[in-house]
Design an enzyme around this catalytic site. Structure first.
Site, mmCIF file in Angstrom:
data_model
loop_
_atom_site.group_PDB
_atom_site.id
_atom_site.type_symbol
_atom_site.label_atom_id
_atom_site.label_comp_id
_atom_site.label_asym_id
_atom_site.label_seq_id
_atom_site.Cartn_x
_atom_site.Cartn_y
_atom_site.Cartn_z
ATOM 1 N N GLU A 1 -0.020 -0.740 5.895
ATOM 2 C CA GLU A 1 1.040 -0.126 6.692
ATOM 3 C C GLU A 1 0.915 1.387 6.745
ATOM 4 O O GLU A 1 1.248 2.002 7.759
ATOM 5 C CB GLU A 1 2.406 -0.511 6.116
ATOM 6 C CG GLU A 1 3.579 -0.285 7.064
ATOM 7 C CD GLU A 1 4.157 1.132 7.006
ATOM 8 O OE1 GLU A 1 4.932 1.487 7.899
ATOM 9 O OE2 GLU A 1 3.833 1.870 6.053
ATOM 10 N N GLU A 2 0.427 1.976 5.666
ATOM 11 C CA GLU A 2 0.388 3.434 5.571
ATOM 12 C C GLU A 2 -0.842 4.042 6.241
ATOM 13 O O GLU A 2 -0.964 5.262 6.280
ATOM 14 C CB GLU A 2 0.432 3.870 4.101
ATOM 15 C CG GLU A 2 1.716 3.497 3.365
ATOM 16 C CD GLU A 2 2.918 4.308 3.825
ATOM 17 O OE1 GLU A 2 2.805 5.046 4.815
ATOM 18 O OE2 GLU A 2 3.980 4.184 3.193
ATOM 19 N N ASP B 1 0.843 -1.200 0.000
ATOM 20 C CA ASP B 1 0.000 0.000 0.000
ATOM 21 C C ASP B 1 0.879 1.250 0.000
ATOM 22 O O ASP B 1 2.021 1.237 0.467
ATOM 23 C CB ASP B 1 -0.974 0.009 1.182
ATOM 24 C CG ASP B 1 -0.286 0.052 2.536
ATOM 25 O OD1 ASP B 1 0.710 -0.674 2.720
ATOM 26 O OD2 ASP B 1 -0.742 0.805 3.415
ATOM 27 N N ASP C 1 9.071 3.794 -1.282
ATOM 28 C CA ASP C 1 8.363 3.301 -0.090
ATOM 29 C C ASP C 1 7.129 2.508 -0.484
ATOM 30 O O ASP C 1 6.031 3.031 -0.517
ATOM 31 C CB ASP C 1 7.961 4.508 0.771
ATOM 32 C CG ASP C 1 7.396 4.124 2.123
ATOM 33 O OD1 ASP C 1 7.547 2.962 2.536
ATOM 34 O OD2 ASP C 1 6.777 4.989 2.755
#
Length: 383
Positions: free
Chosen positions: A134-135, A70, A101
């Site tokens: 994760e974000e 993500d 990222d």
């Protein structure tokens, strides 16, 4: 055995606009590549988040690569030199949201795994723990995947997270720990009234400001091994009073504390109460404090593992990486409860920015570093 170009895998991943919680095919791209290598793949959807666990080999040692597909929103696409999900390659750079990222690192590890398997260097179990959460909230990804692994009786011996750990150049830094993070909401209650008759009201704003000033000016500690001092930062003050002639009944503020291993989320909250209670009693103010711990501080101390990573990185880059705990939080904060964990990936100078990009050569170099790490890992920790 099949081999992969890490840049082309990264481009395929970037072309999937997987802004949390959407996946948009990113995990399918990775799963297809890993299945072709013989990995046993399991999709692990939790609520609105899809995740992927893939493993190959048997027994111990078990080396896991963790990451996330993500990405954060790209912002105004018109501000980008190239469309954020086109994965353009030009001027020796790979452009696109997630290049740094951390889709580039996922691609590099997939390519490294392919080469290591082809060379017969995997002498145990190799796995991927890839989340789509994760974000954002981080509640339906790595946390629940790790719980699932525990329920399935799967033990990870060591884990490497592919976050963009390098500030400026490949080989700069390995993240060997992270500060903890706690978000707090402080609300002071007074008594609403007319500004012309303050004796009939109790203004909560001075009380709130006094508390915030005290918290901001009181040091929490002087630091910890490889950690800077803990830091409290006020991020918002909210009154919400639309009238100029009314003393409000409540005043609120939000602050964040990034703390080192001198503290836990629980002891931080005890410290806050110890600081606030005397002031509240002195000035007769009622307050409410709500806190949410988003991650505990940790420091990886498995030096055999860290030195292995450092040696492989230095051999490939010519730089001896710094062991660091700087930056924000990552999913390593969850993994550390299951296995020793460190972070090493691409250069993070443009992550979350417009025109996020990485050097194409760095993606290829990272795959070479990861392949060396895989080979050295099973030589060092294998039976």
């Amino acid at each position: 055995m099949q081999t992969y170009d890490p840049v082309e895998i990264a481009r395929a991943l970037i072309r999937c606009p997987s802004v949390t919680p959407a996946d948009e095919g990113a995990l399918d791209v990775l799963q297809k590549a890993l299945t072709a290598l013989g990995f046993r793949c399991t999709r692990l959807p939790f609520e609105d988040i899809d995740n992927l666990y893939a493993e190959i080999g048997e027994g111990a040692p078990h080396f896991c690569f963790a990451g996330h597909t993500d990405v954060v929103p790209p912002g105004d696409a018109d501000e980008w030199t190239s469309p954020p999900f086109d994965a353009a390659v030009k001027d020796g750079k790979l452009w696109g949201r997630g290049a740094s990222d951390m889709k580039g690192a996922i691609a590099a590890f997939a390519a490294a795994a392919a080469s290591a398997l082809s060379a017969g260097k995997v002498k145990g179990k190799l796995s991927f723990l890839i989340t789509g959460d994760e974000e954002a909230k981080g509640v339906n990804g790595t946390v629940k995947m790790l719980q699932w692994l525990r329920d399935e009786g799967v033990t990870i011996d060591h884990c490497l997270v592919g976050e963009p750990s390098n500030p400026d150049a490949m080989g700069d830094m390995i993240k060997v720990g992270r500060r903890g993070s706690i978000n707090c909401w402080l609300t002071v209650t007074g008594k609403q009234g007319h500004v012309a008759y303050p004796h009939r009201a109790r203004n909560p704003i001075p009380a709130l400001l006094r508390k915030l000033l005290h918290l901001s000016e009181t040091p929490l500690d002087e630091g910890y091994e490889r950690f800077q001092p803990s830091s409290l930062q006020v991020t918002d003050i909210h009154i919400g009073n639309p009238a100029h002639n009314v003393i409000p009944g409540k005043a609120s503020a939000r602050f964040n504390i990034r703390f080192n291993p001198n503290w836990t989320g629980e002891t931080i909250q005890d410290w806050l109460k110890d600081q606030l209670d005397p002031i509240a009693k002195e000035i007769g103010a009622t307050y409410k404090l709500d806190c949410v711990v988003s991650g505990e501080a940790f420091l990886t101390t498995d030096m055999k593992f860290l030195e292995l990573l450092s040696e492989c990185i230095e051999e490939k880059t010519g730089r001896k990486p710094e062991y660091s705990t700087s930056g924000g939080t990552s999913d390593a904060r969850f993994i550390k409860d299951y296995a020793p964990v460190a972070e090493f990936g691409l250069v993070g100078a443009t992550m979350h920015q417009v025109d996020e990009h990485v050097d194409v050569a760095d993606v290829t170099l990272l795959a070479e570093i990861y392949e060396a790490i895989i080979e050295r890992y099973f030589e060092t920790f294998g039976k």
